[in-house]
Design a protein around this motif. Structure first.
Motif, PDB file in Angstrom:
ATOM      1  N   SER A 255       2.742   7.427  14.765  1.00 42.51           N
ATOM      2  CA  SER A 255       2.423   8.538  15.656  1.00 42.51           C
ATOM      3  C   SER A 255       1.790   8.036  16.952  1.00 42.51           C
TER       4      SER A 255
ATOM      5  N   TYR B  73       3.085  -3.173   4.538  1.00 45.32           N
ATOM      6  CA  TYR B  73       4.077  -2.624   3.618  1.00 45.32           C
ATOM      7  C   TYR B  73       4.918  -3.720   2.952  1.00 45.32           C
TER       8      TYR B  73
ATOM      9  N   ASP C 244       2.761   6.485   9.006  1.00 47.68           N
ATOM     10  CA  ASP C 244       1.684   5.543   8.726  1.00 47.68           C
ATOM     11  C   ASP C 244       0.326   6.174   9.043  1.00 47.68           C
ATOM     12  N   TYR C 245      -0.718   5.666   8.374  1.00 49.80           N
ATOM     13  CA  TYR C 245      -2.069   6.216   8.571  1.00 49.80           C
ATOM     14  C   TYR C 245      -2.616   5.944   9.975  1.00 49.80           C
ATOM     15  N   LYS C 246      -2.207   4.850  10.605  1.00 54.59           N
ATOM     16  CA  LYS C 246      -2.719   4.509  11.928  1.00 54.59           C
ATOM     17  C   LYS C 246      -2.039   5.367  12.985  1.00 54.59           C
ATOM     18  N   LYS C 247      -2.861   6.021  13.808  1.00 50.97           N
ATOM     19  CA  LYS C 247      -2.325   6.869  14.865  1.00 50.97           C
ATOM     20  C   LYS C 247      -2.780   6.318  16.211  1.00 50.97           C
TER      21      LYS C 247
ATOM     22  N   VAL D 184       1.042   4.873   1.571  1.00 51.80           N
ATOM     23  CA  VAL D 184       0.450   5.741   2.575  1.00 51.80           C
ATOM     24  C   VAL D 184       0.690   7.192   2.211  1.00 51.80           C
ATOM     25  N   THR D 185       1.857   7.513   1.777  1.00 47.18           N
ATOM     26  CA  THR D 185       2.200   8.842   1.308  1.00 47.18           C
ATOM     27  C   THR D 185       3.363   8.677   0.350  1.00 47.18           C
TER      28      THR D 185
ATOM     29  N   LYS E  81       0.847  -1.185   0.000  1.00 43.64           N
ATOM     30  CA  LYS E  81       0.000   0.000   0.000  1.00 43.64           C
ATOM     31  C   LYS E  81       0.878   1.229   0.000  1.00 43.64           C
TER      32      LYS E  81
END
Length: 354
Positions: A132, A59, A37-40, A22-23, A20
Motif C-alpha cells: 500500500s 515471505y 503486506d503489513y507495511k504501509k 500476514v493474512t 510469516k
C-alpha cells in the motif's frame, strides 16, 4: 548462465515456504496471493519514495539476485484498492522506475496512491503480494499531514530520543546526513539540553513544554524528505498504589439514608501514571461484588475522569441503591488497584433516625 538444476529445486522448495503469515493466503490464476503486506508506505506529495517488493523481505528465503538466477521474473501491477483490476505498470524510467526489487518514485504525485502488487513467476511458479502507498498533501498551513505522523511518548525529567524515521533509502554511505529539525513547522533556538546526533534529536531532560510536533527535513538530490513525530509527555511511571481521596483509608465514613429512598455512595481516587492501563476502581459489600447483589436496585456508575494531567488521573465511581431496604444497610468498601498494590476504604450505610 542458468543455475544448476539442484539449486533450482532447492530454491523452489524455499520459495514455497513462507516465513510469516500476514493474512489468509489465497490463490488465483495459479498464483499464490499473500494479499496486502503489513507495511504501509505514506509520503507527502512531491517527496521521493522507494517501494520494496515485500516477497524478498520475509515471505521467501531468497533475495532478488537469487530469484533472477533461478529464472524467475519480477513484475509489478497497480490497482486503486483491494479487489480492483490490476494493470501492468509502464515505467517511464525517470519519475517512476523499476530498480532491482523496488519501484522508485522521484517524486510522488497524489495519483500514485494505491496498491502495488509485485509478482515473481516463471512458467510453473507464481507468488504475489500487494504493498500500500498513500501520497498525501500537507494539512492547511502546516508542513505535515496529520494522518501520516509518527508517535512517541516521553516521561517528565527523563531523557528522550526522537529519531528521523524511515530515511534509510535516502542516506549515503560514509556521509553524515544533514538533517534540519523544526517544532510545529518553525525553526527554533533549541535549549542546551537538546542535542542532535546523526538522525536523531535528543532531549536530555524532558519538560512539559516539549509536547508537540517535531519535523525532520533531509535533502535528497533535488527533493526534500520530511518526517513528523508527535511527542506526548507523561508523568514518570508511578511506583505507588492509587491513593483514595474519599472515603479515606484512615477513617470510617458514615452515610445515613432513609429506608425506601435512594442512596449514592461516591468514591474518589488519584491514580499515578501507569502506562496505558485504565484505572481499576470498584465497590464491594463484604466479600460480594456489586454484580452479585440485586442488580435491579443496586449498581455501579461508569468510571468518571474528574481531572487528568500528564497521564495522572483523579477518577470517581458511584454506587447507587434504589428503594433502600434493611438488608442493604452495612459496610461498603471501595477498592482501587494498580500494578503496585491495592487499597480500600469503607462507607457505613446507616439508617437515618426518624
Amino acid at each position: 548462465m542458468k543455475a544448476p538444476i539442484p539449486n533450482l529445486i532447492l530454491l523452489y522448495a524455499t520459495l514455497t515456504q513462507s516465513l510469516k503469515v500476514v493474512t489468509k493466503r489465497g490463490s488465483a490464476d495459479g498464483c499464490t496471493d499473500w494479499s496486502v503486506d503489513y507495511k504501509k508506505y505514506q509520503v507527502l506529495v512531491g517527496e521521493p519514495v522507494r517501494i520494496k517488493c515485500a516477497l524478498f523481505y520475509g515471505y521467501i528465503r531468497a533475495n532478488y539476485s537469487l530469484a533472477q538466477s533461478a529464472g524467475l521474473s519480477l513484475m509489478w501491477y497497480k490497482s486503486s484498492g483491494p479487489g480492483d483490476f490490476e494493470e501492468p505498470i509502464a515505467f517511464d524510467g525517470t519519475r517512476m522506475s523499476k530498480e532491482e526489487d523496488s519501484i522508485w518514485f522521484r517524486p510522488t504525485v497524489v495519483q500514485d496512491s494505491g496498491l502495488y502488487a509485485c509478482v515473481i513467476r516463471n512458467s510453473t511458479y507464481c507468488m504475489k503480494v500487494s504493498i500500500s502507498l498513500t501520497v498525501g498533501e500537507n494539512d492547511t498551513g502546516l508542513c505535515y499531514n496529520s494522518k501520516m505522523k509518527y508517535f512517541e511518548k516521553a516521561e517528565l525529567s527523563k531523557s528522550k530520543e526522537i529519531s528521523c524515521p524511515e530515511i534509510e533509502d535516502f542516506l549515503f554511505p560514509f556521509r553524515e546526513p544533514e538533517i534540519l529539525w523544526y517544532k510545529e513547522c518553525k525553526s527554533k533556538t533549541w535549549r542546551s539540553s537538546i542535542v542532535f546526533k546523526k538522525d536523531a534529536l535528543v532531549i536530555r531532560e524532558v519538560r512539559e513544554d516539549d509536547i508537540g510536533n517535531y519535523t525532520c527535513e533531509l535533502k535528497y538530490g533535488f527533493f526534500v524528505v520530511r518526517r513528523t513525530t508527535e511527542l506526548t509527555v507523561t508523568a514518570p511511571l508511578t511506583d505507588k498504589p492509587p491513593k483514595l481521596l474519599h472515603p479515606l483509608e484512615t477513617k470510617l465514613t458514615i452515610q445515613e439514608t432513609q429506608l425506601g429512598g435512594s442512596a449514592n455512595l461516591t468514591c474518589r481516587a488519584f491514580f499515578g501514571y501507569s502506562g496505558d492501563v485504565s484505572p481499576l476502581i470498584y465497590w464491594m459489600k463484604g466479600e460480594k461484588f456489586i454484580e452479585d447483589l440485586d442488580d435491579s436496585r443496586v449498581w455501579e456508575s461508569d468510571i468518571r475522569v474528574l481531572k487528568e494531567h500528564l497521564g495522572e488521573q483523579e477518577v470517581s465511581i458511584s454506587l447507587i441503591l434504589d428503594s433502600v431496604e434493611e438488608a442493604d444497610l452495612g459496610n461498603y468498601s471501595c477498592y482501587v488497584e494498580n500494578g503496585n498494590g491495592r487499597r480500600h476504604a469503607s462507607i457505613l450505610l446507616h439508617k437515618r433516625a426518624v
